[in-house]
Design an enzyme around this catalytic site. Structure first.
Site, PDB file in Angstrom:
ATOM      1  N   SER A  70       0.208  -1.849  -1.069  1.00 24.52           N
ATOM      2  CA  SER A  70       0.029  -2.392   0.278  1.00 24.52           C
ATOM      3  C   SER A  70       0.605  -3.799   0.374  1.00 24.52           C
ATOM      4  O   SER A  70       1.773  -4.013   0.070  1.00 24.52           O
ATOM      5  CB  SER A  70      -1.446  -2.333   0.662  1.00 24.52           C
ATOM      6  OG  SER A  70      -1.615  -2.527   2.043  1.00 24.52           O
ATOM      7  N   ASP A 216      -0.486   4.081   3.353  1.00 24.37           N
ATOM      8  CA  ASP A 216      -1.015   3.007   2.513  1.00 24.37           C
ATOM      9  C   ASP A 216      -1.520   3.515   1.159  1.00 24.37           C
ATOM     10  O   ASP A 216      -2.384   4.403   1.088  1.00 24.37           O
ATOM     11  CB  ASP A 216      -2.158   2.329   3.262  1.00 24.37           C
ATOM     12  CG  ASP A 216      -2.510   0.963   2.691  1.00 24.37           C
ATOM     13  OD1 ASP A 216      -2.472   0.817   1.466  1.00 24.37           O
ATOM     14  OD2 ASP A 216      -2.808   0.058   3.490  1.00 24.37           O
TER      15      ASP A 216
END
Length: 744
Positions: A70, A216
């Site tokens: 991320s 993600d």
């Protein structure tokens, strides 16, 4: 005198000592431990990584492999690509993070036709229509500006950056949204991997790589410690965890907080498993980030400083990993990226394949020219502008060397739910005295009917004003400078008639239009058109006093209009201007279906302008309008009205009727909050003074001459358009409270 045997023993000892010293001198120093760096995910909290990297550099810590998830993938990718922490901080400091989460180039930079559609129909409620039914977009935003920011960060304009070609082993973690599998990206395009790793489900659209839709990586491996063990067999792992702490039960109060808590829960579970892999020699850093949240992108410099403090708390352990100056210098030279003095000269521009969008229209929006150095900043601006025209889900670029050529490749990704769309809109308005108005509308739009970008639209509206309309918009050249537009519409509405401020009658009207326009688009800011229109109308008393006769009138004539609009927002602009001028010349009429032999041609013209100027959070808006009809004996639909919000707020909607008017307004707006990333919501307080004059009012004889008005309001820009609660008053009017929700 020593004996021969003693002398021999001394000589032997000396020789042994010499050999030992020689052996020690030739023994290599202890091997440097392999170090793996792990940067975890956490949204804006990941800015702490930059401060930690600064401390690692200051203490000459050589890193052998890196893994990130991320926001950690963003920092890890940039670091391995050769971007120094100080450079990262400088670019992040200069970035407008509220704007970067808005994919659009801004309302002021899209063409007028797109502005007009967006002002009436919510762009956020656009559905694709196809053989498989209706489809919706896959994220609140597509992440176009975010991806271009990544390109700028790692200098993609100087050449393609592939993970496998970077100086250190790098792994970025993502999640396959289709299978839930952990995906370790170790090769391929660097910036698309960075973008995939931080695609928060629902907020950012997934990234498609090798047939997989990736989101993600924090959902499956937010602190990928095991990855660096595998990539470089790390002896020591430096792991940084910046994940958001779990919210308390009483803090989970809405949809957004529920989604955030769900993501935090998944991340915490996989982080706990990763931390079990830590060994005594590893260094674990969890910065104390206080109230810095994952969405606080405007506070990233604070986060970097907090990360620095966290690294300094374990400085004694970090110093044990320091390398000699010459070793670190050589390592850094091998990793650090040095940009050439001049950008590459482009020899060719290539546009990727498309299903329906004409590649020439994309190329026309890009100013990069063959034979000139590439201007990365201008290119990013152009790509955002092209993207903002509404046909694409994404638009990226790369620079590649083929033999002796430098090629700029532009890759468009069309909306998978296009090219046919449905949009919706609604509004509700009330002054808490007369009957409230409400409308629900829908628009069906077929785009790219041909290579020139022809469009067919069908719109419908139900409520206080009912409408059914269709049109064909056909550009005549691929740059869409000129166009023709045949259209048909019919609508039914009602309006109240007032006398001395009281509503004494209500009329219902029905009017149908058939017309043909030809026009010119004046760049992206305006449009001029002219044509012929046939109008068939009828008005009928519904309740109250009969002030106007029930009559049906058919009118046809020449119309022309010019519109200019550079304002950055449709309803509460902070900068820009808009101007309109409409003209109609009636050449023929009929009354109740019978041609009027006594008809005299008449004309109707109306125009106005508005300008917004800002300083800080304060905006001053000045507006003026005027209109005139050359005859008082005209259809009811050609009569002007005054009254209502921003039209003399101290009077009822459409209270004053007449054939000639003048109006002016001066308005101050204060922005009470900044726009929120992804949502864009901001609160506004405003106050205004107004003046208007209706020459010879038809229905309000006591309101001749100039009328004053003043008002104040609190408002918000929302997903469903403006929400407006205001108060208006006037010397000759009644005080009123207005509520408006939606789009006009």
């Amino acid at each position: 005198m020593k004996s021969p045997s003693a002398a021999r023993r001394v000589a032997a000892l000396a020789l042994l000592a010499l050999c030992a010293a020689t052996a020690l001198a030739q023994t290599p120093p202890p091997a440097r431990p392999k170090i793996g760096l792990v940067l975890g995910g956490g949204g804006a909290r990941g800015s702490a990584h930059m401060g930690i990297l600064e401390v690692l550099e200051e203490n000459r810590i050589v890193v052998d492999c890196v893994a990130g998830t991320s926001m950690g993938a963003l920092v890890a990718g940039a670091y391995v690509a050769g971007v120094a922490p100080a450079e990262m901080k400088e670019l992040i400091r200069k970035t407008d993070w509220a704007a970067i989460f808005d994919d659009s180039a801004g309302r002021d930079l899209v063409n007028l036709r797109r502005k007009q559609l967006d002002d009436r129909f919510f762009s956020g409620l656009e559905f694709g229509v196809g053989k498989d039914g209706m489809r919706y977009r896959e994220g609140a935003i597509a992440g176009e500006k975010i991806k271009l920011f990544f390109n700028q960060l790692v200098r993609v304009d100087l050449g393609e950056r592939s993970i496998e070609e970077l100086p250190l082993p790098l792994t970025l973690i993502a999640t396959d949204i289709g299978t839930g599998e952990r995906v370790a990206i170790r090769s391929g395009n660097l910036t698309s991997a960075m973008r995939a790793s931080m695609s928060v489900p629902g907020a950012l659209a997934p990234v498609t790589r090798e047939g997989r839709k990736l989101v993600d990586g924090g959902l499956v491996d937010n602190v990928p410690i095991g990855e660096v063990r595998e990539r470089c067999n790390a002896d020591v792992v430096i792991a940084v965890n910046v994940g958001s702490p779990m919210m308390k039960p009483d803090e989970v109060t809405g949809v957004l907080s529920v989604v955030g808590q769900m993501v935090n829960l998944l991340a915490e579970q996989n982080v706990a498993r990763s931390l079990e892999l830590l060994r005594p020699q590893d260094i674990y850093i969890r910065p104390e980030l206080g109230d810095l949240t994952a969405a606080d992108f405007g506070r990233q410099m604070e986060g970097a400083e907090m990360g620095r403090k966290a690294a300094l708390q374990v400085i004694d352990r970090l110093k044990k990993l320091s390398s000699p100056p010459h070793v670190y210098r050589d390592w850094r030279a091998s990793v650090r990226f040095t940009a050439p003095a001049q950008s590459p000269t482009i020899d060719e521009v290539q546009i990727g394949d498309t299903r329906f969008v004409n590649p020439d229209s994309i190329k026309a929006g890009v100013r990069s020219e063959v034979g000139k150095p590439l201007d990365a900043k201008a290119l990013a601006h152009d790509l955002v502008w092209v993207y903002s025209q509404g046909d694409l889900q994404g638009l990226d670029y790369s620079v590649a060397r083929e033999r002796d050529k430098t090629i700029l490749r532009i890759t468009p990704v069309e909306k998978p739910w296009g090219p046919d769309y449905v949009r919706f809109g609604l509004n509700f308005a009330s002054d808490f005295e007369s009957e409230a108005d409400y409308n629900i509308r829908a628009l069906y739009r077929q785009t790219w009917l041909n290579k020139l970008g022809g469009e067919w639209l069908v719109g419908a509206q139900l409520g206080s004003e009912q409408l059914l309309a269709t049109e064909l918009y056909q550009p005549l050249d691929y740059r869409q400078l000129t166009f023709v537009r045949p259209y048909v519409s019919t609508q039914m509405s009602k309006f109240g008639l007032y006398l001395d401020g009281d509503r004494v009658a209500e009329y219902r009207t029905r009017e149908s239009h058939i017309g043909l326009d030809a026009g010119v688009n004046l760049g992206i800011y305006g449009q001029a058109k002219a044509g012929y229109i046939w109008r068939k109308g009828k008005s009928k008393l519904d309740t109250g006093l009969s002030i106007f006769p029930n009559v049906g009138e058919d009118v046809s004539g020449i119309m022309a209009s010019v519109n200019l609009d550079t304002q950055d927002q449709a309803f509460f602009p902070t900068r820009g201007y808009r101007a309109t001028l409409d003209y109609f010349n009636a050449r023929k009429t009929a009354v109740n279906g019978v041609e009027d032999d006594d008809f005299k041609p008449y004309w109707r013209t109306e125009g106005g302008g508005e300008i917004a100027l800002s300083k800080g959070d304060f905006t001053l808006v000045a507006a003026a309008q005027a209109g005139k009809v050359s005859s008082s004996d005209v259809p009811l639909s050609d009569i002007f009205t005054l009254g209502g919000p921003r039209r003399l707020s101290g009077f009822a909607n459409g209270q004053i009727l007449g054939s000639e008017y003048t109006y002016g307004r001066l308005e101050g707006q204060w922005r009470l909050t900044k726009p929120m990333p992804l949502i864009g919501l901001n609160l506004i307080a405003g106050a205004m003074i107004e003046a208007g004059r209706m020459k010879d009012p038809i229905n309000e004889p006591n309101l001749k001459g100039w009328q004053n008005s003043f008002g104040a309001y609190i408002a918000a820009n929302t997903f469903f358009g403006p929400v407006y609660l205001g108060y208006g008053d006037s010397t000759n009017g009644k005080s009123r409270i207005y509520l408006f929700i939606g789009t006009p």
